[in-house]
Design an enzyme around this catalytic site. Structure first.
Site, PDB file in Angstrom:
ATOM      1  N   HIS A 143      -0.318   4.139  -2.648  1.00 14.62           N
ATOM      2  CA  HIS A 143      -1.804   3.445  -2.977  1.00 14.62           C
ATOM      3  C   HIS A 143      -2.905   4.428  -2.530  1.00 14.62           C
ATOM      4  O   HIS A 143      -2.487   5.456  -2.241  1.00 14.62           O
ATOM      5  CB  HIS A 143      -1.778   2.278  -1.761  1.00 14.62           C
ATOM      6  CG  HIS A 143      -1.113   0.880  -2.203  1.00 14.62           C
ATOM      7  ND1 HIS A 143       0.398   0.822  -1.967  1.00 14.62           N
ATOM      8  CD2 HIS A 143      -1.452  -0.245  -2.899  1.00 14.62           C
ATOM      9  CE1 HIS A 143       0.652  -0.324  -2.641  1.00 14.62           C
ATOM     10  NE2 HIS A 143      -0.288  -0.844  -2.828  1.00 14.62           N
ATOM     11  N   LYS A 147      -6.494   2.681   1.850  1.00 17.41           N
ATOM     12  CA  LYS A 147      -5.578   1.716   2.532  1.00 17.41           C
ATOM     13  C   LYS A 147      -5.006   1.764   4.027  1.00 17.41           C
ATOM     14  O   LYS A 147      -4.705   2.933   4.142  1.00 17.41           O
ATOM     15  CB  LYS A 147      -4.215   1.406   1.535  1.00 17.41           C
ATOM     16  CG  LYS A 147      -3.379   0.211   1.838  1.00 17.41           C
ATOM     17  CD  LYS A 147      -2.515  -0.088   0.813  1.00 17.41           C
ATOM     18  CE  LYS A 147      -1.597  -1.247   1.019  1.00 17.41           C
ATOM     19  NZ  LYS A 147      -2.362  -2.620   1.043  1.00 17.41           N
TER      20      LYS A 147
END
Length: 252
Positions: A143, A147
């Site tokens: 990600h 995040k």
């Protein structure tokens, strides 16, 4: 034509779903809910669902946790089905979701992507065959660098889907950096990568003797979650009270 109220219509996902719905011939956003008025929409926008007097078949929610309590209360009063996409709900709020499902149809899923939910179904079938044959199972998720949680909720959901088919279940291993020993046979390794602007990538490997089977899903934009939400809304419209999942939307 399924009539949708977009709860959180002026947020990023609300606008993505507004665009997708305009291109979909089987649904229409007839009203929006948002306290922010800085965006012009083709439908009327209200501060909250209780004040909305537009007839609709279902609500899609992409807002924030603070707004969920009032949303659930209003959906129960109006008997409006709701696709609940907001994350970060407290344990108390999750119980309210279950309570609301006794009054109206509620669909909530760890990931709204049709592809991810199909992947979960495929993994269950694969695990039934490959796990008893001794294949090692590893999950790698990637990600963007903003995040904060690791591993992702989706990675855990994929591992849970595999474990649903196992008795006894596998243990989860999140960090091998402090260990100097071979991997355990009955464990699922879950690794997290954070970098750049990666929207979301999940890879599941079944590694056996002289062969590896890989399952992979890559999200290139948040539109995949909006598309899934629209398909969920079309599925949920007209359904009786109860708790639903994305697995119900893609059942076959």
């Amino acid at each position: 034509m399924v009539r949708i109220i977009m709860h959180g219509c002026n947020g990023k996902m609300g606008q993505v779903i507004t665009r997708l719905a305009a291109e979909d011939g089987n649904c229409q956003i007839v009203a929006g809910i948002d306290t922010f008025r800085g965006i012009e929409n083709t439908y009327p926008v209200f501060d909250n669902l209780k004040d909305c007097d537009v007839e609709a078949d279902v609500v899609i929610d992409f807002s924030n946790a603070k707004a969920v309590d009032g949303l659930l209360e209003a959906c129960c009063e109006k008997k409006l089905p709701v696709v609940l996409c907001t994350t970060g709900l407290s344990e108390e709020q999750l119980q309210k979701v279950e309570d609301a499902a006794k009054e109206t149809a509620v669909l909530k899923s760890a990931n709204m992507s049709l592809g991810i939910n199909l992947l979960m179904r495929l993994l269950k079938d694969a695990a039934k065959v490959l796990a008893p044959a001794g294949y090692d199972i590893e999950i790698v998720e990637k990600h963007h660098n903003k995040k904060v949680d690791a591993p992702s909720g989706t990675a855990l959901a994929l591992a849970d889907a595999i474990n649903e088919t196992q008795d006894p279940q596998y243990a989860y291993c999140f960090d091998r950096s402090q260990e100097r020993k071979p991997r355990e046979k009955r464990e699922i390794g879950i690794s997290a990568v954070r970098g750049g602007t990666i929207v979301g990538e999940h890879e599941v490997l079944f590694a056996g003797e002289d062969e590896v089977i890989e399952f992979k899903h890559t999200a290139y934009s948040k539109a995949v979650f909006g598309k899934g939400a629209l398909e969920a809304a079309k599925f949920l419209a007209g359904k009786p009270a109860g708790r639903y999942e994305m697995s119900d939307v893609i059942s076959f």
